[in-house]
Design an enzyme around this catalytic site. Structure first.
Site, mmCIF file in Angstrom:
data_model
loop_
_atom_site.group_PDB
_atom_site.id
_atom_site.type_symbol
_atom_site.label_atom_id
_atom_site.label_comp_id
_atom_site.label_asym_id
_atom_site.label_seq_id
_atom_site.Cartn_x
_atom_site.Cartn_y
_atom_site.Cartn_z
ATOM 1 C CG ASP A 113 -1.997 0.864 0.973
ATOM 2 O OD1 ASP A 113 -2.065 2.026 0.710
ATOM 3 O OD2 ASP A 113 -3.226 0.542 1.273
ATOM 4 C CE LYS B 70 -14.085 -2.957 -1.491
ATOM 5 N NZ LYS B 70 -14.144 -3.272 0.073
#
Length: 349
Positions: free
Chosen positions: A235, A300
């Site tokens: 990340d 999602k």
């Protein structure tokens, strides 16, 4: 008992109706699905005797995506007083059950009914046992009483081995204070849902390695570290210092969709906010390329046609693995801690 009642996340009643309608069509069970937006449940009303039982026998609950819980039965009106006598009379036509759960819908009205259920359960259980309607036997079906109000209840039954693991399908997980974000509960629930508890010591062991894509601040990394794994966190954002201090985490500030490990890892987990098709393609590459043995990823969901989109992506994954002659188990569920998403588990066999 010709109605199938299904609990779900509020706002996903349409997805449950679509999923059950498809299941019923595949099994040749006539009927119709209905659900009220925000009601946190849907129903499939069968047109033929025994239809609800055929639906439950023809599918595994853990293979359904959007339902949290299911039961077959009928609604019963209750009086203001002496509800137990009315329930006993109605349950005379039901089979003897081996356990009892009192449930409500996941709505504000349902939460208000929870206290009533807590007070009502003990005297009801005692009366059922005295009448011989309830015995402690896990081989017998579970009696699921879902209270719509104090005056209306759904009398349902479901096989213990083919229904939710928890009442209403809601796990009672405690948020660890040392975890850097509440998203940690999503991965913990995923493990409870997809991995039998007796297999945790072999499939989630401290001698394993894991990768967390989109890791910051480390909610999912925390679960891997908690199991003693060596973790590579991917990340561009900062990781919680408490995780870095364990010495088990290597943080790389690179693109999670392009980075791959030099050596295969045991686990890959991913909770990146991205279009579901891109996430599905990424996990397909990880599994087919042998980069990981097991994976948990969140897809999602779009605003519309959510069930259709999930089914399309799951079918695409299944076809891709079969084309490569790979044996991969694929499971998908909208977990309690999910929101506008579903969680997928893939395991290369």
């Amino acid at each position: 008992m010709n109605t199938l009642l299904l609990h779900c996340r509020p706002g996903f009643e349409g997805e449950v109706c679509a999923e059950l309608s498809e299941l019923a069509a595949n099994l040749g069970v006539a009927g119709y699905a209905k659900g009220k937006a925000g009601g946190a449940h849907a129903e499939f009303v069968c047109s033929e005797t025994g239809g609800a039982e055929r639906l439950m026998q023809g599918a595994r609950f853990n293979q359904l995506i959007f339902p949290r819980q299911w039961a077959r039965g009928d609604y019963l009106a209750l009086p203001e007083t002496d509800r137990i006598s009315v329930l006993l009379q109605a349950l005379a036509d039901y089979p003897q059950c081996g356990s009892l759960w009192l449930e409500v819908f996941d709505t504000n009205e349902g939460k208000e009914l929870s206290n009533f259920c807590k007070k009502f359960e003990a005297p009801l259980r005692k009366a059922l046992e005295k009448a011989g309607r309830l015995v402690e036997d896990p081989s017998k079906p579970r009696l699921l009483l879902t209270f719509k109000s104090g005056r209306e209840v759904f009398l349902g039954i479901a096989e213990t081995s083919n229904s939710a693991l928890w009442p209403m399908g809601i796990p009672r997980l405690k948020f660890p204070r040392e975890a850097p974000s509440r998203s940690t509960l999503k991965l913990e629930e995923a493990w409870h849902t997809f991995i039998p508890r007796e297999q945790w010591d072999t499939r989630l062991s401290e001698d394993m390695t894991g990768v967390d894509l989109g890791a910051a601040p480390g909610g999912w990394t925390y679960q891997l570290v908690r199991r003693g794994m060596l973790v590579t966190a991917i990340d561009n954002g900062p990781m919680a210092q408490s995780l870095m201090d364990t010495g088990l985490v290597t943080h790389l500030m690179v693109d999670g969709f392009t980075w791959k490990p030099k050596q295969p890892v045991d686990w890959m987990v991913c909770d990146i906010v991205e279009k579901p098709a891109r996430t599905a393609a990424m996990v397909e590459e990880w599994i087919s390329g042998g980069h990981c043995r097991e994976a948990v990823v969140n897809l999602k969901l779009p605003m519309k046609q959510r069930y259709a989109e999930v089914r399309k992506l799951l079918q695409r994954l299944d076809e891709a693995f079969k084309a490569e002659r790979l044996r991969v188990s694929i499971a998908c569920k909208q977990l309690y801690h999910d929101r506008e998403e579903v969680t997928c588990h893939l395991r290369r066999l």
